[in-house]
Design an enzyme around this catalytic site. Structure first.
Site, short mmCIF file in Angstrom:
data_model
loop_
_atom_site.label_atom_id
_atom_site.label_comp_id
_atom_site.label_asym_id
_atom_site.label_seq_id
_atom_site.Cartn_x
_atom_site.Cartn_y
_atom_site.Cartn_z
N ASP A 34 82.29 -10.50 107.92
CA ASP A 34 81.39 -11.32 108.44
C ASP A 34 81.13 -11.19 109.83
O ASP A 34 80.17 -11.79 110.54
CB ASP A 34 81.62 -13.00 107.94
CG ASP A 34 83.20 -13.13 108.76
OD1 ASP A 34 83.67 -12.29 109.17
OD2 ASP A 34 83.38 -14.48 108.52
N SER A 35 81.80 -10.46 110.40
CA SER A 35 81.69 -9.75 111.84
C SER A 35 80.13 -9.44 111.99
O SER A 35 79.58 -9.20 113.14
CB SER A 35 82.74 -8.65 112.17
OG SER A 35 82.46 -7.52 111.01
N ASP A 75 83.44 -10.26 102.63
CA ASP A 75 84.09 -11.39 103.27
C ASP A 75 83.58 -12.70 102.74
O ASP A 75 82.14 -12.68 102.47
CB ASP A 75 83.75 -11.64 104.71
CG ASP A 75 85.04 -10.88 105.55
OD1 ASP A 75 86.09 -11.00 104.91
OD2 ASP A 75 84.80 -10.91 106.74
N LYS A 79 87.25 -11.26 100.48
CA LYS A 79 88.49 -11.68 101.49
C LYS A 79 88.32 -12.99 102.12
O LYS A 79 87.16 -13.51 102.35
CB LYS A 79 88.49 -10.47 102.73
CG LYS A 79 89.46 -10.85 103.84
CD LYS A 79 89.49 -9.46 104.83
CE LYS A 79 88.27 -9.57 105.74
NZ LYS A 79 88.31 -10.83 106.78
N GLU A 91 90.31 -15.75 104.87
CA GLU A 91 90.95 -16.28 105.92
C GLU A 91 92.05 -17.43 105.61
O GLU A 91 91.45 -18.22 105.30
CB GLU A 91 90.31 -16.29 107.30
CG GLU A 91 89.38 -15.16 107.54
CD GLU A 91 88.58 -15.30 108.97
OE1 GLU A 91 87.87 -14.33 109.43
OE2 GLU A 91 88.89 -16.39 109.58
N GLU A 108 95.48 -9.46 111.94
CA GLU A 108 94.58 -9.10 113.11
C GLU A 108 95.35 -9.65 114.36
O GLU A 108 95.83 -10.73 114.59
CB GLU A 108 93.15 -9.88 113.04
CG GLU A 108 92.45 -9.60 113.98
CD GLU A 108 90.86 -10.12 113.78
OE1 GLU A 108 89.96 -10.00 114.85
OE2 GLU A 108 90.58 -10.50 112.75
#
Length: 279
Positions: A43-44, A82, A112, A114, A181
């Site tokens: 999603d970056s 993501d 993915k 978080e 991260e």
């Protein structure tokens, strides 16, 4: 194509896993040709492709759009997509529906998410349904506001202990890998040693079982801010900028297009066009 089992074997053998982000067909083609082990459609993309200030505005539709293009460019590479902010934070049954939809639409090999804590049941739900899940701990971009910004995590003994426990819970819940991260490299070593599943580091030191970088950061392509942990392996941005300037100059000067770029009509066709009389 490598599988989650292959990644477990790579960790056991001490072979580093290479992951890179990609958000479109050409980037995916480059990544697959370079023999990366995993591609992350992160999603970056909200920040490096769509121009947002954070990842929070990114939608499920955005992720599907870019993941489809990436999959077409990397048919033989393990692709992780993501789940964006808000798509897995409510009812777990609704989350499962969203996850299934994303998998079916994109052809992804894994999704993915978080965090740990409230996210552990999500990992369990998805993996029980047959969806491979990559966990993400440490700095969580989707929660950067709560964490006080984009800062290194796990620097105190208390924070480190919690992160180790979170990683164990993610593995127990069924995660096939965990991204770490922006944490101290010593903590990465400890977490990696405690897990059977591979750790993928970004700003987490060489001790991780693999590494991931953002495509635009590592190739200096349109990135205005380059984090400390990034090494730039090429300067695509400089080449692109200089090429654009040369194009503008050539058009203004009338040197482009040159004759070699022209298409030509035959003389008899021209005669017919002008009725046999050319001005």
């Amino acid at each position: 194509m490598k599988t989650t089992t292959d990644f477990l074997k790579m960790k056991a053998a001490g072979e580093k896993i290479v992951m890179v982000t990609a958000y479109d067909y050409p980037a995916a083609k480059f990544a697959e040709a370079a023999n990366v082990d995993m591609i992350l459609v992160g999603d970056s993309l909200g920040m490096v492709v769509l121009g947002y200030d954070s990842t929070m505005p990114v939608t499920v539709a955005d992720m599907i759009h870019h993941a489809k293009a990436t999959r077409r460019g990397a048919k033989d590479t393990f692709v992780v997509v993501d789940m964006p902010f808000g798509s897995y934070h409510g009812d777990v049954n609704e989350t499962l529906k969203t996850a299934i939809y994303m998998m079916q639409e994109t052809g992804a090999d894994a999704l993915k998410v978080e965090g740990a804590g409230d996210i552990i049941p999500v990992i369990q739900k998805l993996t029980t349904a047959g969806i491979p899940v990559v966990a993400h701990l440490g700095l969580l971009p989707q929660s950067a506001g709560v964490l006080g910004g984009y800062k290194v995590q796990g620097k105190t003994a208390e924070q480190a202990t919690k992160l180790i426990e979170d990683a164990k819970q993610c593995e127990e819940a069924g995660a096939c890998a965990v991204v770490l991260e922006c944490i101290p490299h010593q903590l990465t070593e400890i977490v990696s040693a405690h897990l059977i599943i591979p750790t993928i580091g970004i700003g987490a030191g060489v001790e991780a079982d693999g590494q991931v970088l953002v495509y635009h950061d590592m190739l200096s392509y349109g990135s205005h801010h380059v984090p400390k942990f990034v090494q730039q392996f090429a300067n695509m941005g400089k080449e692109a900028s200089e090429g654009m300037v040369r194009y503008v100059e050539a058009v203004k000067a009338g040197t482009f297009p040159a004759q070699k770029h022209f298409f030509t009509m035959k003389e008899d066709a021209l005669d017919q066009l002008y009725g046999g009389v050319q001005s």
